[in-house]
Scaffold this motif. Structure first.
Motif: not given
Length: 229
Positions: A9, A83-84, A102, A104-106, A166, A184, A209, A211
């Motif tokens: 994402f 959104d996701t 899946t 998350n990239t943060d 994530g 979402s 995190d 973010g």
């Protein structure tokens, strides 16, 4: 069926990063001299998956220039961000059939590869999704409460004792049940909870995190330390 594809994402606006995302998308913010998304790809590459996809929306040309030379397939969301859940559904033609990772990239991880943990524990007969969750003592930089409680069998429900990291393996067939175009993944998890088929693994290492701006220094310190597994 073992997942053969991963979705990263990377489409978000990164508004919590403030001025840092004024001239670049959040996945290209550097931690320890490397873009966040490259740290995420470090987790994906050992799995040697045939298909790896990232979604794009905010400043897509910068991510395209960075990811295409690395062989990453791209799902650009336009004119609106999806959104996701909507983003994952839009990328399905590139991801192919069956369950997918899946990611998350943060976030920055210190300890075992969470994707390898998921693959080793995945049970397609019993699970619609398998998430990685972390208890608060192993979490850095997270601003907010917990997400899930985990029972002795690994099933989860909405709760406060662990934080979603994530990353997950998810079956994608329930995405078609969502009528909205923008939604979402929480909408899909709610359906899995009703089916009693939402599971999690507790991560034994540490997780940061990234973010928000304060997370960068925390993540760099974490990477500089010996992993505490």
């Amino acid at each position: 069926m073992t997942p053969e594809a991963a979705m990263l994402f990377a489409a978000g606006f990164g508004t919590r990063m403030g001025t840092l995302t004024r001239d670049r998308p959040k996945p290209l913010i550097e931690v320890a001299g490397r873009p966040l998304i490259d740290h995420a790809l470090d987790l994906v590459r050992p799995l040697a998956l045939p298909r790896v996809v990232a979604n794009l929306h905010y400043k897509p040309e910068m991510l395209r220039a960075h990811l295409e030379p690395q062989g990453i397939a791209l799902s650009q969301e336009a004119p609106d961000i999806l959104d996701t859940g909507g983003g994952l559904r839009a990328a399905l033609p590139l991801l192919g059939p069956g369950p997918v990772f899946t990611l998350n990239t943060d976030a920055i991880w210190s300890g075992p590869n969470p994707l390898e943990m998921l693959r080793a524990a995945w049970d397609a007969e019993a699970m619609d999704a398998l998430l990685i969750c972390i208890r608060a003592p192993h979490v850095l930089g997270h601003k907010g409460g917990g997400d899930f409680d985990i029972d002795e069998a690994g099933r989860i429900c909405r709760g406060t004792t662990t934080i979603y990291g994530g990353v997950q393996i998810m079956c994608t067939d329930l995405l078609d049940e969502i009528e909205e175009e923008v939604f979402s993944l929480n909408c899909v998890w709610d359906r899995m909870l009703e089916r009693n088929r939402l599971f999690a693994l507790e991560y034994p290492g540490r997780w940061c995190d990234v973010g928000h701006p304060d997370g960068i220094a925390l993540a760099e310190r974490l990477l500089a330390e010996t992993p505490d597994v």
